[in-house]
Design a protein around this motif. Structure first.
Motif, PDB file in Angstrom:
ATOM      1  N   ASN A  74       0.830  -1.202   0.000  1.00  0.00           N
ATOM      2  CA  ASN A  74       0.000   0.000   0.000  1.00  0.00           C
ATOM      3  C   ASN A  74       0.867   1.255   0.000  1.00  0.00           C
ATOM      4  O   ASN A  74       2.028   1.237   0.397  1.00  0.00           O
ATOM      5  N   ARG A  88       4.035   2.621  -7.942  1.00  0.00           N
ATOM      6  CA  ARG A  88       2.705   2.162  -7.537  1.00  0.00           C
ATOM      7  C   ARG A  88       1.944   3.317  -6.909  1.00  0.00           C
ATOM      8  O   ARG A  88       2.531   4.197  -6.273  1.00  0.00           O
ATOM      9  N   THR A  96     -11.455   2.669  -3.795  1.00  0.00           N
ATOM     10  CA  THR A  96     -10.116   2.143  -3.554  1.00  0.00           C
ATOM     11  C   THR A  96      -9.475   1.831  -4.895  1.00  0.00           C
ATOM     12  O   THR A  96      -9.981   0.999  -5.650  1.00  0.00           O
ATOM     13  N   ARG A 154      -5.887   0.909  -7.080  1.00  0.00           N
ATOM     14  CA  ARG A 154      -4.534   0.370  -6.988  1.00  0.00           C
ATOM     15  C   ARG A 154      -4.019   0.110  -8.397  1.00  0.00           C
ATOM     16  O   ARG A 154      -4.642  -0.629  -9.162  1.00  0.00           O
ATOM     17  N   GLU A 164      -6.024   9.256  -2.873  1.00  0.00           N
ATOM     18  CA  GLU A 164      -5.490   8.611  -4.072  1.00  0.00           C
ATOM     19  C   GLU A 164      -4.896   9.639  -5.034  1.00  0.00           C
ATOM     20  O   GLU A 164      -3.827   9.420  -5.619  1.00  0.00           O
ATOM     21  N   ASN A 169      -1.228   2.887  -4.723  1.00  0.00           N
ATOM     22  CA  ASN A 169      -2.162   1.940  -4.111  1.00  0.00           C
ATOM     23  C   ASN A 169      -2.828   2.572  -2.899  1.00  0.00           C
ATOM     24  O   ASN A 169      -2.149   3.036  -1.976  1.00  0.00           O
TER      25      ASN A 169
END
Length: 424
Positions: free
Chosen positions: A109, A123, A135, A137, A280, A125
């Motif tokens: 994460n 990434r 959510t 990712r 995010e 995530n």
């Protein structure tokens, strides 16, 4: 045929054999890799020839040669599963040739951008629950001739489809038919349903068939980042449409609708989802500039794609401002509902105080009447008790008077006897 007899080995020779490794035996036994791929994990593999064409290929995780480059995409399921389960799914799909450090860099994460085992890994995530629609990712491992990506759920427009299958390039027609003299006249074009139009209006991008085929790894990286930003934009657009419909319902609705919204905690939940979305976007603002900085030093990354990444970063910042405006709208609507609820409570308290003013004198009169009724019901008992007490007192008094008169009479007779005569 007789087998040669083995000579016994002494303890000293055995110790020397333990200390000196044999040339035939390997120093380290090789690990046997087994694939434990979950049934819900989806895989896609493409190979690009570098001239605008692509083909589906087997899942062998090999890199391209020359101008060719490969893309391997893993789609993890959106469900109630732990992070370690996602890591196990990636191990079953990507190992070998990837190592454990590669798997951890892709599935962990939080934001990350750096080099892992010679490959550029980034990434974005979210740490939220995987089953939530808010959510996101996306992770990628980039080399000169291959790209490996991992996403949570389906990302719109991420894949590629054959040209000519796009719905956007067709001539549409309305769903409701027109009648002329009792006969239906069919219009030319594809009939577009209302639900399809509603779905297309929430999209800020084209379909997979309209995606330009990348000619280099840098084009593919820009395509991956672009689809991620489009995915975030789709969610923001759906939130705006939902918020507009809710405001319209509140203007037309009454007491029941507002009370239901307060009981369901609809706007606090929406505000929480907006905070996840902002988190995010903030992760993307941290990662994508670092990706652009590291890719700018690569010879195989073109300057046009660097400019495209810069444009996507600016678009992400504007999207963050838009989400902030939506959060302010949600806060304002929730404040309006709270004031409406306080007004309803104050109105009920006013009614209660008014009723208490009316019924307070009535309560006094009612209390007096209850006291009078109690006295009426208890009067016979009190009268009986008082009468019994009076009779007992009269009887005691009469008994005492009779006793006194008797004593007087007996005392007089005794005196006369002493005097020697009786009184007649």
């Amino acid at each position: 045929m007789e087998l040669p007899e083995e000579e016994p080995v002494t303890n000293g020779e055995a110790e020397e054999m333990d200390r000196e490794p044999s040339a035939e035996a390997p120093l380290r036994e090789p690990h046997s890799y087994r694939s434990h791929c979950g049934g819900m994990v989806r895989k896609k593999a493409y190979i690009f020839d570098g001239s605008g064409k692509f083909y589906n290929k087997e899942w062998d995780l090999t890199e391209g040669r020359g101008n060719e480059f490969c893309w391997y995409h893993v789609e993890l399921p959106k469900g109630h599963q732990k992070l370690c389960q996602s890591a196990q799914d990636l191990i079953g799909v990507l190992c070998p040739p990837l190592k454990l450090q590669d798997i951890l860099s892709l599935v962990s994460n939080g934001p990350f951008c750096g080099y892992v085992d010679g490959a550029l890994v980034f990434r974005v995530n979210s740490p939220g629950p995987p089953s939530s629609d808010f959510t996101f990712r996306i992770a990628a491992r980039i080399t000169e001739n291959s790209v490996i990506t991992v996403s949570l759920g389906r990302v719109p427009r991420l894949g590629f489809s054959p040209v000519g299958q796009s719905l956007l390039s067709e001539i549409p027609s309305v769903e409701s038919p027109s009648y002329h003299r009792g006969e239906q006249r069919e219009r030319s074009g594809i009939v577009i349903g209302e639900h399809v139009l509603e779905f297309l209006l929430t999209m800020n991008h084209s379909e997979e068939a309209d995606n330009p085929v990348p000619k280099s790894v840098s084009n593919l990286v820009v395509h991956i980042v672009d689809t991620h930003v489009d995915h975030l934009q789709d969610v923001v657009t759906k939130l705006e449409i939902e918020l507009d419909s809710v405001e319209l319902q509140m203007d037309k609705g009454g007491f029941a609708l507002k009370k239901q919204m307060l009981d369901d905690r609809r706007f606090p939940k929406m505000h929480l989802n907006l905070q996840r979305l902002l988190q995010e976007i903030a992760h993307g603002e941290q990662v994508f500039p670092r990706v652009k900085e590291r890719c700018s030093s690569k010879q195989w990354f073109s300057s046009e794609d660097i400019a495209s990444l810069e444009e996507l970063i600016g678009r992400l910042r504007r999207l963050k401002e838009n989400v902030g405006f939506i959060a302010n709208r949600v806060t304002a609507i929730q404040a309006g509902l709270d004031s409406w609820q306080a007004e309803q409570i104050n109105r009920k308290l006013y009614y209660l105080s008014f009723l208490s003013i009316i019924f307070l004198p009535l309560s006094i009169i009612t209390g007096a009447m209850l006291l009078l009724a109690l006295l009426c019901f208890s009067f016979p008992v009190l009268y009986t008790r008082i009468a019994a007490w009076h009779r007992s007192r009269v009887m005691k008094r009469s008994w005492s008077l009779n006793r006194k008169s008797f004593l007087k009479r007996t005392h007089g007779i005794g005196v006369q006897e002493r005097r020697g005569y009786l009184r007649i």
